[in-house]
Design an enzyme around this catalytic site. Structure first.
Site, PDB file in Angstrom:
ATOM      1  N   ARG A  75      58.614  34.996  53.891  1.00 33.91           N
ATOM      2  CA  ARG A  75      59.364  36.176  54.304  1.00 33.91           C
ATOM      3  C   ARG A  75      59.929  35.940  55.701  1.00 33.91           C
ATOM      4  O   ARG A  75      59.171  35.648  56.632  1.00 33.91           O
ATOM      5  CB  ARG A  75      58.432  37.405  54.311  1.00 33.91           C
ATOM      6  CG  ARG A  75      59.120  38.640  54.799  1.00 33.91           C
ATOM      7  CD  ARG A  75      58.221  39.880  54.822  1.00 33.91           C
ATOM      8  NE  ARG A  75      58.980  40.931  55.468  1.00 33.91           N
ATOM      9  CZ  ARG A  75      58.516  41.732  56.415  1.00 33.91           C
ATOM     10  NH1 ARG A  75      57.262  41.682  56.795  1.00 33.91           N
ATOM     11  NH2 ARG A  75      59.303  42.626  56.974  1.00 33.91           N
ATOM     12  N   HIS A 119      64.908  43.693  61.093  1.00 31.20           N
ATOM     13  CA  HIS A 119      63.600  43.676  61.756  1.00 31.20           C
ATOM     14  C   HIS A 119      63.863  43.934  63.246  1.00 31.20           C
ATOM     15  O   HIS A 119      63.586  43.109  64.097  1.00 31.20           O
ATOM     16  CB  HIS A 119      62.897  42.345  61.493  1.00 31.20           C
ATOM     17  CG  HIS A 119      61.407  42.366  61.712  1.00 31.20           C
ATOM     18  ND1 HIS A 119      60.493  42.043  60.735  1.00 31.20           N
ATOM     19  CD2 HIS A 119      60.664  42.674  62.802  1.00 31.20           C
ATOM     20  CE1 HIS A 119      59.257  42.136  61.217  1.00 31.20           C
ATOM     21  NE2 HIS A 119      59.335  42.516  62.479  1.00 31.20           N
ATOM     22  N   GLU A 164      59.394  48.336  58.823  1.00 28.85           N
ATOM     23  CA  GLU A 164      58.663  49.304  59.645  1.00 28.85           C
ATOM     24  C   GLU A 164      59.580  50.335  60.318  1.00 28.85           C
ATOM     25  O   GLU A 164      59.694  50.359  61.552  1.00 28.85           O
ATOM     26  CB  GLU A 164      57.802  48.583  60.699  1.00 28.85           C
ATOM     27  CG  GLU A 164      56.747  47.687  60.070  1.00 28.85           C
ATOM     28  CD  GLU A 164      55.807  47.050  61.094  1.00 28.85           C
ATOM     29  OE1 GLU A 164      55.997  47.263  62.302  1.00 28.85           O
ATOM     30  OE2 GLU A 164      54.886  46.345  60.677  1.00 28.85           O
ATOM     31  N   ASN A 292      52.828  46.934  55.288  1.00 30.68           N
ATOM     32  CA  ASN A 292      52.297  46.167  56.422  1.00 30.68           C
ATOM     33  C   ASN A 292      51.017  46.850  56.862  1.00 30.68           C
ATOM     34  O   ASN A 292      51.039  48.029  57.256  1.00 30.68           O
ATOM     35  CB  ASN A 292      53.289  46.141  57.587  1.00 30.68           C
ATOM     36  CG  ASN A 292      54.502  45.271  57.293  1.00 30.68           C
ATOM     37  OD1 ASN A 292      54.598  44.657  56.232  1.00 30.68           O
ATOM     38  ND2 ASN A 292      55.427  45.220  58.233  1.00 30.68           N
ATOM     39  N   TYR A 294      47.375  46.634  59.162  1.00 28.59           N
ATOM     40  CA  TYR A 294      46.579  45.962  60.197  1.00 28.59           C
ATOM     41  C   TYR A 294      45.254  46.661  60.469  1.00 28.59           C
ATOM     42  O   TYR A 294      44.251  46.013  60.731  1.00 28.59           O
ATOM     43  CB  TYR A 294      47.387  45.860  61.505  1.00 28.59           C
ATOM     44  CG  TYR A 294      48.543  44.887  61.372  1.00 28.59           C
ATOM     45  CD1 TYR A 294      48.351  43.533  61.608  1.00 28.59           C
ATOM     46  CD2 TYR A 294      49.799  45.304  60.961  1.00 28.59           C
ATOM     47  CE1 TYR A 294      49.390  42.617  61.458  1.00 28.59           C
ATOM     48  CE2 TYR A 294      50.841  44.403  60.801  1.00 28.59           C
ATOM     49  CZ  TYR A 294      50.629  43.058  61.052  1.00 28.59           C
ATOM     50  OH  TYR A 294      51.649  42.162  60.885  1.00 28.59           O
ATOM     51  N   GLU A 350      52.913  42.227  55.282  1.00 30.28           N
ATOM     52  CA  GLU A 350      52.306  41.726  56.521  1.00 30.28           C
ATOM     53  C   GLU A 350      50.845  42.119  56.556  1.00 30.28           C
ATOM     54  O   GLU A 350      50.498  43.267  56.257  1.00 30.28           O
ATOM     55  CB  GLU A 350      52.938  42.339  57.783  1.00 30.28           C
ATOM     56  CG  GLU A 350      54.277  41.801  58.127  1.00 30.28           C
ATOM     57  CD  GLU A 350      54.832  42.417  59.423  1.00 30.28           C
ATOM     58  OE1 GLU A 350      54.049  42.832  60.300  1.00 30.28           O
ATOM     59  OE2 GLU A 350      56.067  42.481  59.531  1.00 30.28           O
TER      60      GLU A 350
HETATM   61  O1  IFM Z   1      54.704  41.290  65.235  1.00 30.42           O
HETATM   62  C1  IFM Z   1      54.719  42.491  64.532  1.00 30.42           C
HETATM   63  C2  IFM Z   1      55.827  42.479  63.493  1.00 30.42           C
HETATM   64  O2  IFM Z   1      57.071  42.230  64.058  1.00 30.42           O
HETATM   65  C3  IFM Z   1      55.887  43.800  62.781  1.00 30.42           C
HETATM   66  N1  IFM Z   1      54.594  44.209  62.298  1.00 30.42           N
HETATM   67  C4  IFM Z   1      53.475  44.114  63.178  1.00 30.42           C
HETATM   68  C5  IFM Z   1      53.409  42.745  63.838  1.00 30.42           C
HETATM   69  C6  IFM Z   1      52.203  42.658  64.777  1.00 30.42           C
HETATM   70  O3  IFM Z   1      52.294  43.608  65.787  1.00 30.42           O
END
Ligand code: IFM
Length: 460
Positions: A75, A119, A164, A292, A294, A350
């Site tokens: 990606r 992005h 995002e 995405n 985290y 992500e």
């Molecule tokens: O680096 C970023 C990415 O550009 C978008 N999602 C989160 C990542 C980590 O912060």
């Protein structure tokens, strides 16, 4: 032993501004991030993406790394100002050439390209006309998308419109930590709406051009848990879920903003700038939802405006970003999304961790924390698949250490280490571990890192 499906998509992810560098080369225009980075005080250590990882010049080397990693997908994002230096009109052929070389290089290595159209690197010329606060920007985006589909659509069959939208709108226009650095909640709501509109218009252009393949959007998401059973805390957690997740996914997949938050904002004097026909356009059919993920959060009722919801630390381990490690939040999120959107396949576009990596004397980067992080999240993804969630693929953020926005080069997310003094790439232990997972389709790999890296050295 539990295995991921044979046709599971395994990839790594990057974005243009974070890795390409060559910011003034071959006709590329400035983006809002070039401006933002060159304004003193915005970025840790005054870092910029001017040089980044020089991926633009080291394309072959990076393609070879991807091939050696054994990914079946990659990606990347297309830089709008490399294609249209001022955001509309003139198309820069040298920019198109670069992405054609990238895509051809992937295909010749049997790696499926997944291209993100936006992005965050809006051409600065469009910012001067109002940026995403202006509705026109959504129309210019559709024209740009059309150019990219026509140049790459014969070879790229997996597209993400916007990455995002929450971050681009609220961190760029409310908290001001991201470009263009504004701090106005109503503008952030306008931007969010125009990004969704841009997404809808790009999908429309894609469908009307009869391009082959799939198109979707990628949102940053988490699970939000109330700290107590009190109605106030439960409502606060729901508000954050509606603000961060449903505000974007519901317009795209259900054609409406979440009612509860819409009224909450309205009572506080905020409205999204919806015009007739917008919601139909925004909800044109997508082929997948990109996730995405985290971290996840405990939430209590707070005083901050306009959301009145506070984050409550739980004491769990954190990554170097200070984000709590909560793999079960990924599982809960996937289950919740499946209930809301039973017709839609998902891709994790992500997931990954920033760690305080160090290069040891023998040249190895023993990033066990990253391996643990990835393993625990892969396992939750597998559990969700077993429980019926249509999760089709997983992209690790990130292929290599890169420019982490306001944190500059301080935070390292890569499975490939980059020495920013000479841009040398080195496999971390996590890269070797991922290689084994991609190859075997399961996470119970036991790896003798010493012999793995010795054999690699011999192959070189
Ligand atoms: O680096 C970023 C990415 O550009 C978008 N999602 C989160 C990542 C980590 O912060």
């Amino acid at each position: 032993m539990k295995n991921f499906p044979d046709d599971f998509i395994w990839g790594t992810a990057t974005s243009a501004y974070q890795i390409e560098g060559a910011s003034r080369e071959d006709g590329r225009g400035d983006s809002i991030w070039d401006r933002f980075c060159h304004t003193h005080g915005n970025i840790h250590n005054q870092d910029t993406g001017d040089r980044a990882c020089e991926h633009y010049y080291r394309l072959e080397e990076d393609l070879n790394i991807l091939e050696d990693l054994g990914v079946n997908a990659y990606r990347f994002s297309v830089s709008w100002p490399r294609i249209q230096p001022v955001g509309r009109g003139h198309v820069n052929g040298r920019g198109i050439d670069f992405y054609q070389r990238l895509v051809d290089g992937l295909l010749s290595r049997n790696i499926t390209p997944t291209a993100t159209l936006y992005h965050w690197d809006l051409p600065v010329a469009l910012q001067l006309e109002g940026g995403w606060n202006s509705r026109n920007t959504a129309s210019y985006f559709a024209e740009y998308a059309d150019e990219v589909f026509r140049s790459l659509g014969d070879r790229v069959h997996s597209w993400i419109t916007i990455n995002e939208p929450w971050v681009a709108s609220f961190m760029g226009h409310w908290t001001g930590q991201h470009a263009p650095g504004l701090q106005n909640f109503q503008i952030a709501l306008n931007v969010a709406h125009h990004l969704l509109l841009a997404h809808g218009k790009a999908v429309e252009v894609f469908r009307s051009g009869n391009h082959k393949g799939d198109i979707g959007i990628t949102c940053d998401m988490s699970s939000y848990y109330p700290v107590s059973e009190s109605i106030e805390d439960r409502e606060a957690a729901l508000r954050l879920d509606e603000h961060k997740v449903k505000w974007f996914t519901h317009p795209v997949l259900k054609g409406q903003y979440p009612e509860g938050l819409l009224s909450w904002y309205s009572e506080k004097g905020y409205e999204p700038p919806v015009q007739d026909g917008d919601m139909e356009l925004i909800s044109g059919k997508v082929d997948f939802l990109g996730i995405n993920y985290y971290s996840s959060f405990d939430i209590k009722k707070g005083e901050n405006q306009p959301l009145e919801a506070d984050f409550v630390p739980t004491g769990r381990d954190k990554t170097a970003m200070g984000w709590e490690i909560r793999p079960e939040g990924l599982y809960d999120l996937l289950i919740s999304l499946q209930k809301q959107f039973p017709e839609t396949p998902f891709l994790i576009t992500e997931n990954g961790a920033a760690c305080n990596d160090e290069v040891d004397e023998d040249g190895r980067v023993r990033d066990n924390e990253r391996i643990d992080y990835l393993k625990s999240h892969f396992e939750m993804a597998l559990k969700a698949i077993e429980d019926g969630v249509p999760l089709k693929g997983y992209f690790i953020w990130s292929l290599m250490d890169n420019f982490e926005w306001a944190y500059g080069y301080e935070k390292r997310f890569g499975i490939i280490h980059v020495d920013f003094s000479n841009l040398k790439r080195t496999w971390k232990d996590s890269a070797a571990w991922c290689y084994q997972v991609f190859e075997s389709g399961h996470t119970d790999v036991s790896l003798d890192f010493d012999s793995f890296f010795d054999e690699e050295d011999e192959d070189d």
